[in-house]
Design a protein around this motif. Structure first.
Motif, PDB file in Angstrom:
ATOM      1  N   ALA A  85     -34.881  52.846 -77.638  1.00 45.00           N
ATOM      2  CA  ALA A  85     -35.807  53.485 -76.703  1.00 45.00           C
ATOM      3  C   ALA A  85     -35.178  53.888 -75.379  1.00 45.00           C
ATOM      4  O   ALA A  85     -35.681  54.793 -74.709  1.00 45.00           O
ATOM      5  CB  ALA A  85     -36.997  52.563 -76.433  1.00 45.00           C
ATOM      6  N   ILE A  86     -34.081  53.244 -74.988  1.00 49.36           N
ATOM      7  CA  ILE A  86     -33.494  53.540 -73.679  1.00 49.36           C
ATOM      8  C   ILE A  86     -32.050  54.021 -73.796  1.00 49.36           C
ATOM      9  O   ILE A  86     -31.724  55.126 -73.351  1.00 49.36           O
ATOM     10  CB  ILE A  86     -33.574  52.310 -72.745  1.00 49.36           C
ATOM     11  N   ILE A  87     -31.192  53.216 -74.384  1.00 50.24           N
ATOM     12  CA  ILE A  87     -29.760  53.521 -74.344  1.00 50.24           C
ATOM     13  C   ILE A  87     -29.424  54.787 -75.134  1.00 50.24           C
ATOM     14  O   ILE A  87     -28.723  55.666 -74.614  1.00 50.24           O
ATOM     15  CB  ILE A  87     -28.927  52.323 -74.846  1.00 50.24           C
ATOM     16  N   ASN A  88     -29.886  54.895 -76.379  1.00 52.09           N
ATOM     17  CA  ASN A  88     -29.558  56.080 -77.180  1.00 52.09           C
ATOM     18  C   ASN A  88     -30.078  57.379 -76.560  1.00 52.09           C
ATOM     19  O   ASN A  88     -29.306  58.332 -76.382  1.00 52.09           O
ATOM     20  CB  ASN A  88     -30.070  55.932 -78.617  1.00 52.09           C
ATOM     21  N   PRO A  89     -31.386  57.460 -76.211  1.00 54.01           N
ATOM     22  CA  PRO A  89     -31.855  58.713 -75.597  1.00 54.01           C
ATOM     23  C   PRO A  89     -31.150  59.024 -74.277  1.00 54.01           C
ATOM     24  O   PRO A  89     -30.840  60.188 -73.998  1.00 54.01           O
ATOM     25  CB  PRO A  89     -33.349  58.464 -75.368  1.00 54.01           C
TER      26      PRO A  89
END
Length: 172
Positions: A85-89
């Motif tokens: 939810a945070i690092i990849n996007p």
């Protein structure tokens, strides 16, 4: 071997899709939005770095949780959500916005940018390592001690310091 080929194929697809998105991004977004894209880039970098600094810290605590315990399962959920939810996007937006800025600003002849890209590639490799580690913890396959993750936690910080110096000071 089959798993490696499958991963390699997925990486190539992801790279092709990213290149297509960047090309589309360059065609669609007018140059007068350059400063807005720069703000988006900075926001994405902050989110990416926050996750990259927090995830290894979760690993340190996860090492102490007994496999299959409620605490271990909670860490698995936290790690997966943080990554997905945070690092990849944030990494995707960082790369797309950063490449847009470099192309639109005609910066690819700047030597500081070459060095920055090298460090960002290293940060992306670290991201890949952390993503793989999330999968290992999810399958209860961690073989590393907490001290390993305490040390690994410093790598994104060192890379970030180098990147910021290159962008702000532009030493060459």
């Amino acid at each position: 071997m089959q798993t490696f080929v499958r991963r390699w194929f997925r990486a190539e697809i992801a790279l092709a899709v990213s290149a297509a998105l960047l090309g589309l991004f360059l065609l669609i977004v007018p140059l007068e939005y350059y400063e807005w894209i720069k703000a988006l880039h900075v926001i994405a970098v902050i989110a990416w770095m926050a996750g990259m600094l927090y995830l290894p810290r979760l690993f340190v605590y996860h090492c102490d949780a007994e496999a299959g315990s409620k605490q271990s399962e909670t860490f698995k959920v936290m790690e997966r959500r943080l990554l997905k939810a945070i690092i990849n996007p944030a990494m995707v937006v960082t790369w797309l916005a950063g490449l847009y800025l470099a192309f639109a600003g005609n910066l690819f002849s700047a030597h500081w940018l070459h060095a920055k890209l090298l460090l960002v590639i290293a940060m992306s490799a670290m991201h890949g390592f952390l993503a793989r580690t999330v999968k290992d913890f999810a399958a209860d396959r961690n073989l590393r001690p907490p001290i390993f993750y305490r040390i690994i936690n410093e790598i994104p910080t060192v890379l970030m310091v180098g990147i910021v110096i290159l962008v702000v000071v532009k030493p060459f």
